[in-house]
Write a protein that holds these residues in place. Structure first.
Motif, PDB file in Angstrom:
ATOM      1  N   ALA A  31      78.476  24.652  68.571  1.00  0.00           N
ATOM      2  CA  ALA A  31      77.795  24.908  69.998  1.00  0.00           C
ATOM      3  C   ALA A  31      77.576  26.152  70.399  1.00  0.00           C
ATOM      4  N   THR A  32      78.500  27.058  69.887  1.00  0.00           N
ATOM      5  CA  THR A  32      78.589  28.616  70.513  1.00  0.00           C
ATOM      6  C   THR A  32      78.414  29.487  69.371  1.00  0.00           C
ATOM      7  N   SER A  33      78.528  29.528  68.100  1.00  0.00           N
ATOM      8  CA  SER A  33      78.498  30.493  67.145  1.00  0.00           C
ATOM      9  C   SER A  33      77.367  30.587  66.496  1.00  0.00           C
ATOM     10  N   PRO A  34      76.383  31.833  66.649  1.00  0.00           N
ATOM     11  CA  PRO A  34      75.049  31.884  65.972  1.00  0.00           C
ATOM     12  C   PRO A  34      75.591  32.180  64.380  1.00  0.00           C
ATOM     13  N   LEU A  35      76.836  33.039  64.106  1.00  0.00           N
ATOM     14  CA  LEU A  35      77.302  33.068  62.613  1.00  0.00           C
ATOM     15  C   LEU A  35      77.295  31.785  61.890  1.00  0.00           C
ATOM     16  N   LEU A  36      77.649  30.771  62.381  1.00  0.00           N
ATOM     17  CA  LEU A  36      77.765  29.343  61.941  1.00  0.00           C
ATOM     18  C   LEU A  36      76.353  28.863  61.457  1.00  0.00           C
ATOM     19  N   THR A  37      75.287  28.946  62.097  1.00  0.00           N
ATOM     20  CA  THR A  37      73.947  28.444  61.809  1.00  0.00           C
ATOM     21  C   THR A  37      73.435  29.250  60.497  1.00  0.00           C
ATOM     22  N   TYR A  38      73.588  30.734  60.775  1.00  0.00           N
ATOM     23  CA  TYR A  38      72.966  31.765  59.784  1.00  0.00           C
ATOM     24  C   TYR A  38      73.875  31.249  58.578  1.00  0.00           C
ATOM     25  N   ARG A  39      75.092  31.140  58.464  1.00  0.00           N
ATOM     26  CA  ARG A  39      75.998  30.815  57.375  1.00  0.00           C
ATOM     27  C   ARG A  39      75.460  29.564  56.515  1.00  0.00           C
ATOM     28  N   PHE A  57      84.814  31.700  57.048  1.00  0.00           N
ATOM     29  CA  PHE A  57      84.944  30.372  57.879  1.00  0.00           C
ATOM     30  C   PHE A  57      85.749  30.841  59.102  1.00  0.00           C
ATOM     31  N   HIS A  58      86.791  31.602  58.599  1.00  0.00           N
ATOM     32  CA  HIS A  58      87.573  31.944  60.150  1.00  0.00           C
ATOM     33  C   HIS A  58      86.899  33.000  60.769  1.00  0.00           C
ATOM     34  N   ALA A  59      85.873  33.687  60.358  1.00  0.00           N
ATOM     35  CA  ALA A  59      84.926  34.610  61.192  1.00  0.00           C
ATOM     36  C   ALA A  59      84.310  33.700  62.069  1.00  0.00           C
ATOM     37  N   THR A  60      83.727  32.635  61.727  1.00  0.00           N
ATOM     38  CA  THR A  60      82.802  31.782  62.475  1.00  0.00           C
ATOM     39  C   THR A  60      83.964  31.254  63.694  1.00  0.00           C
ATOM     40  N   CYS A  61      85.120  30.855  63.110  1.00  0.00           N
ATOM     41  CA  CYS A  61      86.117  30.287  64.284  1.00  0.00           C
ATOM     42  C   CYS A  61      86.145  31.757  65.481  1.00  0.00           C
ATOM     43  N   LEU A  62      86.079  32.667  65.006  1.00  0.00           N
ATOM     44  CA  LEU A  62      86.508  33.805  65.883  1.00  0.00           C
ATOM     45  C   LEU A  62      85.171  34.033  66.800  1.00  0.00           C
ATOM     46  N   ASP A  63      83.923  33.704  66.083  1.00  0.00           N
ATOM     47  CA  ASP A  63      82.678  33.760  66.616  1.00  0.00           C
ATOM     48  C   ASP A  63      82.441  32.753  67.921  1.00  0.00           C
ATOM     49  N   THR A  64      83.597  31.859  67.871  1.00  0.00           N
ATOM     50  CA  THR A  64      83.414  30.634  68.642  1.00  0.00           C
ATOM     51  C   THR A  64      83.715  30.913  70.260  1.00  0.00           C
ATOM     52  N   THR A  65      83.196  30.390  71.214  1.00  0.00           N
ATOM     53  CA  THR A  65      83.561  30.693  72.672  1.00  0.00           C
ATOM     54  C   THR A  65      84.207  29.396  73.192  1.00  0.00           C
ATOM     55  N   PRO A  66      85.359  29.428  73.591  1.00  0.00           N
ATOM     56  CA  PRO A  66      86.454  30.596  73.309  1.00  0.00           C
ATOM     57  C   PRO A  66      86.786  30.498  71.842  1.00  0.00           C
ATOM     58  N   PRO A  67      87.379  31.533  71.599  1.00  0.00           N
ATOM     59  CA  PRO A  67      87.613  31.825  69.933  1.00  0.00           C
ATOM     60  C   PRO A  67      88.623  31.072  69.474  1.00  0.00           C
ATOM     61  N   ILE A  68      88.632  30.316  68.181  1.00  0.00           N
ATOM     62  CA  ILE A  68      89.745  29.786  67.609  1.00  0.00           C
ATOM     63  C   ILE A  68      90.432  30.345  66.612  1.00  0.00           C
ATOM     64  N   PHE A  69      91.905  30.416  66.751  1.00  0.00           N
ATOM     65  CA  PHE A  69      92.617  31.249  66.005  1.00  0.00           C
ATOM     66  C   PHE A  69      93.704  30.127  65.117  1.00  0.00           C
ATOM     67  N   TYR A  70      93.096  30.070  63.949  1.00  0.00           N
ATOM     68  CA  TYR A  70      93.726  29.657  62.953  1.00  0.00           C
ATOM     69  C   TYR A  70      95.044  30.179  62.216  1.00  0.00           C
ATOM     70  N   LEU A  71      94.731  31.552  61.983  1.00  0.00           N
ATOM     71  CA  LEU A  71      95.637  32.153  61.228  1.00  0.00           C
ATOM     72  C   LEU A  71      96.706  32.738  62.100  1.00  0.00           C
ATOM     73  N   ASN A  72      97.869  33.145  61.408  1.00  0.00           N
ATOM     74  CA  ASN A  72      98.764  33.831  62.452  1.00  0.00           C
ATOM     75  C   ASN A  72      99.280  35.102  61.489  1.00  0.00           C
ATOM     76  N   ASP A  73     100.059  35.763  61.979  1.00  0.00           N
ATOM     77  CA  ASP A  73     100.545  36.926  61.590  1.00  0.00           C
ATOM     78  C   ASP A  73     101.066  36.859  60.030  1.00  0.00           C
ATOM     79  N   VAL A  74     101.726  35.895  59.742  1.00  0.00           N
ATOM     80  CA  VAL A  74     102.194  35.500  58.438  1.00  0.00           C
ATOM     81  C   VAL A  74     100.884  35.545  57.646  1.00  0.00           C
ATOM     82  N   SER A  75     100.211  34.543  58.214  1.00  0.00           N
ATOM     83  CA  SER A  75      98.978  34.431  57.125  1.00  0.00           C
ATOM     84  C   SER A  75      98.204  35.718  57.031  1.00  0.00           C
ATOM     85  N   ARG A  76      98.079  36.413  57.769  1.00  0.00           N
ATOM     86  CA  ARG A  76      97.403  38.082  57.391  1.00  0.00           C
ATOM     87  C   ARG A  76      98.033  38.751  56.697  1.00  0.00           C
TER      88      ARG A  76
END
Ligand code: DP6
Length: 451
Positions: free
Chosen positions: A214-222, A257-276
């Protein structure tokens, strides 16, 4: 009176599914590709019973707890029962069922439990009604039923490498799974699952992908412009067993995929510091090797799945354990014998400045990787024997649930005594071999005495 029991593996997407085209049919915005993981470490087992006087209504138990039969389970049951009715020419309304399921891993922790769960439900209910692939009315029909339970589940019916094609038909019949290569195709490919957090996730995939759509233009483009070409490159890399191409694309897909999550409003954070930190570590590992030797991918949670070829799996596991040390008892579920200690030479290579650049500081985050599964590519769903059933064949009632036994692995694929002894995670290597030697000596003595 009958009990049918099946097991189903998990799968991990290397071209990701995120976003639905048709919510009611659960068809995807784009095609995806996954690797089926070996059931020895991660799998679901499901038993289905029917025809017992004691079964008055359809009931479902997961890991020992009764669950309400939700809409998705009801759709899967209805679709298979209708197919069975047509195949067997029966007009009788289907009898109520008892369905009992267990996971060999923490449920809803981002370890694709819904994929294995719904694939197993389809396999076990189909087996209960005597349905096989030969009874399908169109190619991939059973996978389209699994898809309606959970999208990623359609990729868990088959082993090896599987594509879920988007499909074009309005009835969703061609939005099904197709095997790209079977489980024997790339025997040296290993997957190291690092459980960063085994608690249930914050935003479910279903809700998350709706908000992203519903909110990420990146997802549709991808979905329109990037995935079709990536899909082809990924399948070519798999068919050629080209790890560098496979690994590069796998990491790019996870990041996008995680960039599209970040491009979502409100953003979705699945990764944490350990993941990074795991992402940083893998890139440094590849940089010091001068080639892509390991690749990470993350789904809707912070757990990492690292792909690596067999010759480097020992090194990579030891490196992760060095940077994220847990207690010596931390469980590593593996069918390979693994040494936990990272060689000094490897650590020095990791930290040395590369091409005149800065030295690298290895992360030190004790206790943040809670568990590891070292797996490889595996087969699809399987029919299990009566002795592996989760339901009492006499009463039709669930057998008592034992968490430790369930998490010990899947029936009939549990490692043999020797493999378990060799990979016993809490034992130091020297101790492990001493234990094997003592058991072997005792066995020899017993044989000699017997003569
Ligand atoms: C990030 O299959 O869990 O794991 O169809 O709504 O049940 P539903 O979603 P689900 O989504 C999985 C998303 C993913 C990527 C993937 O497996 O392709």
């Amino acid at each position: 009176m009958k009990v049918a029991t099946c097991s189903a593996p998990t799968n991990i997407a290397v071209v990701k599914y995120w976003g639905k085209d048709d919510v009611a049919l659960n068809t995807p915005l784009n095609a995806s590709v996954s690797v089926t993981l070996h059931p020895e470490q991660l799998c679901t087992t499901t038993s289905v019973a029917g025809g017992y006087a004691a079964i008055q209504r359809t009931r479902l138990w997961l890991n020992g707890e009764e669950q309400t039969v939700n809409k998705r389970v009801a759709v899967v049951l209805r679709e298979i029962q209708e197919l069975a009715g047509r195949v067997h020419g029966s007009k009788e309304p289907p009898a109520p069922l008892h369905i009992v399921s267990t996971n060999s891993f923490p449920t809803a922790a981002g370890l694709a439990s819904s994929a294995a769960g719904y694939a197993c439900l389809v396999a076990a209910v189909a087996e209960f009604y005597g349905l096989t692939k030969e009874h399908e009315e169109f190619p991939g029909q059973l996978s389209t039923i699994a898809r309606q339970g959970s999208g990623s589940a359609c990729r868990s019916l088959d082993g090896g490498f599987v594509r879920w094609q988007k499909g074009e038909r309005p009835d969703g019949h061609d939005s099904c799974a197709v095997q790209v290569a079977d489980e024997k195709h790339w025997p040296g490919l290993c997957a190291v699952v690092c459980v960063v957090n085994d608690a249930a996730k914050d935003t479910s995939s279903t809700t998350g992908m709706q908000t992203t759509k519903a909110t990420s233009p990146l997802l549709t483009y991808r979905a329109e412009h990037l995935v079709p070409e990536r899909l082809q490159r990924m399948e070519s890399a798999i068919l050629a067993r080209d790890f560098e191409a496979f690994g590069t694309l796998t990491m790019q897909e996870s990041n996008q995929f995680h960039a599209t999550c970040l491009d979502t409003t409100p953003p979705i954070f699945y990764l944490n510091d350990v993941s990074r930190q795991i992402i940083r570590l893998v890139h440094r590992y590849n940089a010091q090797a001068g080639r892509i030797q390991a690749a990470y991918t993350f789904d809707a949670g912070p757990n990492a799945v690292l792909f690596v070829e067999q010759e480097h799996v020992q090194e990579l596991v030891a490196l992760v354990l060095h940077c994220f040390p847990s207690s010596p008892e931390m469980a590593i579920k593996s069918s390979m014998a693994l040494d936990r200690k990272a060689p000094q030479k490897l650590l020095a290579r990791m930290e040395a400045p590369l091409d005149g650049g800065k030295a690298f500081k290895l992360p030190e985050l004790p206790g943040s990787v809670k568990m590891m599964y070292v797996s490889r590519v595996g087969g699809g769903t399987r029919v299990l024997s009566e002795s592996e059933a989760l339901i009492d064949g006499v009463t039709g009632e669930p057998l008592p649930f034992h968490k430790e036994e369930a998490e010990g692995g899947c029936p009939s694929v549990k490692s043999c005594f020797w493999t378990r002894l060799l990979s016993a995670s809490s034992l130091e290597p020297a101790l492990r071999y001493a234990a094997v030697a003592i058991v072997a000596a005792a066995a020899t003595r017993a044989v000699l005495l017997h003569k």
